[in-house]
Design a protein around this motif. Structure first.
Motif, mmCIF file in Angstrom:
data_model
loop_
_atom_site.group_PDB
_atom_site.id
_atom_site.type_symbol
_atom_site.label_atom_id
_atom_site.label_comp_id
_atom_site.label_asym_id
_atom_site.label_seq_id
_atom_site.Cartn_x
_atom_site.Cartn_y
_atom_site.Cartn_z
ATOM 1 N N UNK A 146 0.848 -1.186 0.000
ATOM 2 C CA UNK A 146 0.000 0.000 0.000
ATOM 3 C C UNK A 146 0.884 1.236 0.000
ATOM 4 N N UNK A 147 0.454 2.236 -0.743
ATOM 5 C CA UNK A 147 1.190 3.494 -0.823
ATOM 6 C C UNK A 147 0.262 4.589 -0.288
ATOM 7 N N UNK A 148 0.445 4.977 0.973
ATOM 8 C CA UNK A 148 -0.500 5.913 1.582
ATOM 9 C C UNK A 148 -0.439 7.328 1.003
ATOM 10 N N UNK A 149 0.695 7.752 0.499
ATOM 11 C CA UNK A 149 0.815 9.130 0.010
ATOM 12 C C UNK A 149 1.859 9.208 -1.088
ATOM 13 N N UNK A 150 1.601 10.061 -2.050
ATOM 14 C CA UNK A 150 2.562 10.362 -3.108
ATOM 15 C C UNK A 150 2.475 11.860 -3.375
ATOM 16 N N UNK A 151 3.621 12.521 -3.467
ATOM 17 C CA UNK A 151 3.651 13.967 -3.686
ATOM 18 C C UNK A 151 4.621 14.259 -4.821
ATOM 19 N N UNK A 152 4.142 14.980 -5.827
ATOM 20 C CA UNK A 152 5.025 15.411 -6.918
ATOM 21 C C UNK A 152 5.699 16.702 -6.460
ATOM 22 N N UNK A 153 6.997 16.685 -6.361
ATOM 23 C CA UNK A 153 7.744 17.819 -5.819
ATOM 24 C C UNK A 153 7.560 19.075 -6.669
#
Length: 113
Positions: free
Chosen positions: A95-102
């Motif tokens: 599971x990937x709880x969060x992803x942020x594009x810098x």
């Protein structure tokens, strides 16, 4: 969102990449790794002395995908990496709880693309 980690044979990387591109999965991180599993390595002679080589070269793929691409990605990796022999590799799905594009600050599904 899921993070798919696959450990495969180095010589199968071109086949896996082609299979992923055909499944419309273009974004991945590739790193070299060493390790052993059921293969347990091999014995090599060096200057008349046998040496156990049990850490073998592998390639680690990390691919972050949205839910609708999970099965397509897994199937593509299997299609490209499978030889039917011990040592074909493993796939882990986390599971990937969060992803942020810098660059843009986008979060979640939009950041994965």
């Amino acid at each position: 969102m899921k993070l798919i980690i696959a450990l495969i044979q180095p010589e199968k990387l071109p086949d896996v990449k082609t299979s992923l591109y055909n499944a419309e999965v273009y974004k991945m991180t590739v790193t070299n790794a060493i390790g052993c599993g059921q293969q347990r390595g091999y014995t090599e002679m060096y200057r008349g002395v046998g040496e156990e080589i049990n850490l073998l070269k592998k390639v680690r793929l990390e691919i972050a995908v949205n839910e609708d691409f999970v099965q397509k990605t897994i199937d593509a990796i299997i299609k490209g990496a499978r030889t039917g022999n011990i040592g074909d590799g493993k796939i882990f799905v986390l599971d990937l709880p969060e992803c942020i594009r810098i660059r843009t600050g986008e979060r979640g599904k939009d950041a994965i693309g």
